[in-house]
Design a protein around this motif. Structure first.
Motif, PDB file in Angstrom:
ATOM      1  N   THR A 205       0.833  -1.194   0.000  1.00  0.00           N
ATOM      2  CA  THR A 205       0.000   0.000   0.000  1.00  0.00           C
ATOM      3  C   THR A 205       0.869   1.245   0.000  1.00  0.00           C
ATOM      4  O   THR A 205       2.073   1.198   0.288  1.00  0.00           O
ATOM      5  CB  THR A 205      -0.913   0.011   1.238  1.00  0.00           C
ATOM      6  N   TYR A 206       0.243   2.369  -0.318  1.00  0.00           N
ATOM      7  CA  TYR A 206       0.978   3.623  -0.378  1.00  0.00           C
ATOM      8  C   TYR A 206       1.367   4.057   1.035  1.00  0.00           C
ATOM      9  O   TYR A 206       0.557   4.011   1.968  1.00  0.00           O
ATOM     10  CB  TYR A 206       0.110   4.704  -1.029  1.00  0.00           C
ATOM     11  N   ALA A 207       2.607   4.463   1.169  1.00  0.00           N
ATOM     12  CA  ALA A 207       3.097   4.907   2.479  1.00  0.00           C
ATOM     13  C   ALA A 207       2.685   6.366   2.692  1.00  0.00           C
ATOM     14  O   ALA A 207       3.374   7.288   2.264  1.00  0.00           O
ATOM     15  CB  ALA A 207       4.609   4.756   2.555  1.00  0.00           C
ATOM     16  N   TRP A 208       1.541   6.539   3.354  1.00  0.00           N
ATOM     17  CA  TRP A 208       1.049   7.894   3.588  1.00  0.00           C
ATOM     18  C   TRP A 208       1.950   8.611   4.574  1.00  0.00           C
ATOM     19  O   TRP A 208       2.380   8.059   5.571  1.00  0.00           O
ATOM     20  CB  TRP A 208      -0.378   7.862   4.132  1.00  0.00           C
ATOM     21  N   GLN A 209       2.240   9.853   4.279  1.00  0.00           N
ATOM     22  CA  GLN A 209       3.067  10.677   5.153  1.00  0.00           C
ATOM     23  C   GLN A 209       2.156  11.656   5.886  1.00  0.00           C
ATOM     24  O   GLN A 209       1.566  12.537   5.264  1.00  0.00           O
ATOM     25  CB  GLN A 209       4.122  11.431   4.345  1.00  0.00           C
ATOM     26  N   HIS A 210       2.061  11.460   7.175  1.00  0.00           N
ATOM     27  CA  HIS A 210       1.173  12.291   7.983  1.00  0.00           C
ATOM     28  C   HIS A 210       1.955  13.467   8.564  1.00  0.00           C
ATOM     29  O   HIS A 210       3.069  13.303   9.078  1.00  0.00           O
ATOM     30  CB  HIS A 210       0.560  11.468   9.122  1.00  0.00           C
ATOM     31  N   GLN A 211       1.381  14.634   8.477  1.00  0.00           N
ATOM     32  CA  GLN A 211       1.980  15.826   9.042  1.00  0.00           C
ATOM     33  C   GLN A 211       0.875  16.703   9.615  1.00  0.00           C
ATOM     34  O   GLN A 211      -0.127  16.957   8.945  1.00  0.00           O
ATOM     35  CB  GLN A 211       2.768  16.600   7.988  1.00  0.00           C
ATOM     36  N   ASN A 212       1.059  17.126  10.847  1.00  0.00           N
ATOM     37  CA  ASN A 212       0.056  17.938  11.517  1.00  0.00           C
ATOM     38  C   ASN A 212       0.263  19.414  11.191  1.00  0.00           C
ATOM     39  O   ASN A 212       1.395  19.909  11.169  1.00  0.00           O
ATOM     40  CB  ASN A 212       0.129  17.725  13.034  1.00  0.00           C
ATOM     41  N   TYR A 213      -0.823  20.097  10.947  1.00  0.00           N
ATOM     42  CA  TYR A 213      -0.805  21.523  10.691  1.00  0.00           C
ATOM     43  C   TYR A 213      -1.681  22.203  11.736  1.00  0.00           C
ATOM     44  O   TYR A 213      -2.911  22.253  11.596  1.00  0.00           O
ATOM     45  CB  TYR A 213      -1.329  21.835   9.290  1.00  0.00           C
TER      46      TYR A 213
END
Length: 362
Positions: A205-213
């Protein structure tokens, strides 16, 4: 060098001639070994790319083949060519689109005449063919074909694909499967029997990159502050940005009604200068006497509301400082109505305590 340039250099020289038109930038010569070696050495002395092809011991596509042509025609005399079922681009004839009789004479000529690969590939590419497959145990002319179609694609604005079938050092079934997959990706419609059977592979699966804003802290518009500048909000990120927002309508600042142009209340030019100065002082954290506003250009006026009703009018501009002395900050205004236009300016002040790049928006 291309074939035309090499022929010019070989003019009047016996024992060596152009054998293959490889690409618009390269060719192959053939002939008497001593003459070929001498020509390659001369090219290297002139710092031209030239080398001997390893493993080649015959001078095909050159006059050295002439004594064999009668025997070749005799051996192939029983060849009965059929009708062409596919478009054919000849590497033997001067016109690659000409429809040849694929008889003994043609194949003898193909052994004697230069291989006009460049012209054949160019004709196919100009005719809208953009997938080229080299069917050999190992790619030999794929690089030359790629050089040719790269030049042709620049003219026709096409996008060509050049592939090989097998590859030395790679298992045959693996190489063929890779080729079929590449042909499919290039848009070639493969017959069902050509597609290997198997089960669908489980792809990762696609490696989602999570970043908080985080949400910026916003202050109320009408909180106490400079009457023209308004309240400041610092936005997260790099560079750090400061945003001011306020209303400059007649309902909040009725004294602006005294400044009219052709009967319309407009924001005075001194107000722009005051806004720029106040923003610079607050951003730099210094008093006005230590800040200079220069290069402020007022292109158009900002009309103010006549109804004195609350409205969100007023210019917006961004500014930021850099690390280089004298720590100047450039500002510009974005359009908020047909009457407004950019009004750039420059702030000068002392170095800020926080050395991160900072910008402010009004």
């Amino acid at each position: 060098m291309n074939a035309t340039e090499v022929r010019r250099r070989l003019a009047g020289r016996p024992g060596v001639s152009v054998a293959v038109h490889s690409s618009p930038r390269s060719c192959v010569v053939a002939g008497v070994p001593a003459a070929v070696e001498q020509f390659v050495a001369e090219c290297r002395e002139q710092e031209l790319l030239a080398r001997l092809v390893p493993g080649v011991r015959i001078g095909a596509h050159s006059p050295l083949i002439d004594p064999l042509l009668d025997e070749v025609r005799a051996v192939l005399s029983d060849v009965k060519p059929g009708a062409l079922g596919l478009p054919y681009y000849s590497c033997t004839l001067d016109d690659p689109r000409a429809c040849p009789a694929l008889d003994a004479d043609y194949w003898a000529a193909s052994l004697r005449r230069p291989v006009r690969l460049t012209e054949a590939v160019q004709a196919a590419a100009h005719d809208g063919r953009h997938v080229f497959l080299e069917v050999l145990p190992h790619p030999i002319v794929a690089q030359s074909v790629l050089e040719t179609v790269m030049d042709t694609d620049g003219v026709t604005r096409g996008r060509s694909t050049v592939l090989g079938t097998l590859n030395r050092g790679t298992a045959s079934h693996t190489a063929l499967a890779d080729t079929l997959a590449a042909l499919h990706c290039a848009g070639v419609l493969l017959p069902p029997e050509a597609v290997p059977s198997g089960r669908p592979a489980e792809l990762p699966t696609y490696a989602w990159q999570h970043q908080n804003y985080p949400q910026p802290r916003r202050a109320a518009v009408d909180t106490p502050g400079h009457p023209l500048l308004g309240s400041r909000v610092t936005l997260p990120g790099t560079p750090v940005r400061h945003v001011w927002q306020t209303r400059v309508g007649l309902d909040r600042l009725p004294w602006l009604d005294d400044h009219r142009v052709h009967g319309t209340a407009v924001l005075p030019g001194t107000a722009y200068a005051e806004i720029a100065l106040a923003a610079a002082c607050e951003a730099f954290g210094v008093p006005p006497e230590r800040t200079v506003v220069t290069d402020l250009v007022l292109s158009r006026v900002l009309p103010l509301s006549e109804s004195r009703a609350p409205s969100r009018t007023g210019p917006w501009f961004t500014s930021g400082w850099t690390r280089w002395p004298p720590y100047a900050s450039r500002a510009h205004c974005t359009r908020t109505s047909p009457w407004t236009s950019p009004w750039p300016g420059c702030f000068r002040g002392p170095a800020p305590q926080n050395w991160r790049n900072t910008s402010c928006q009004r």
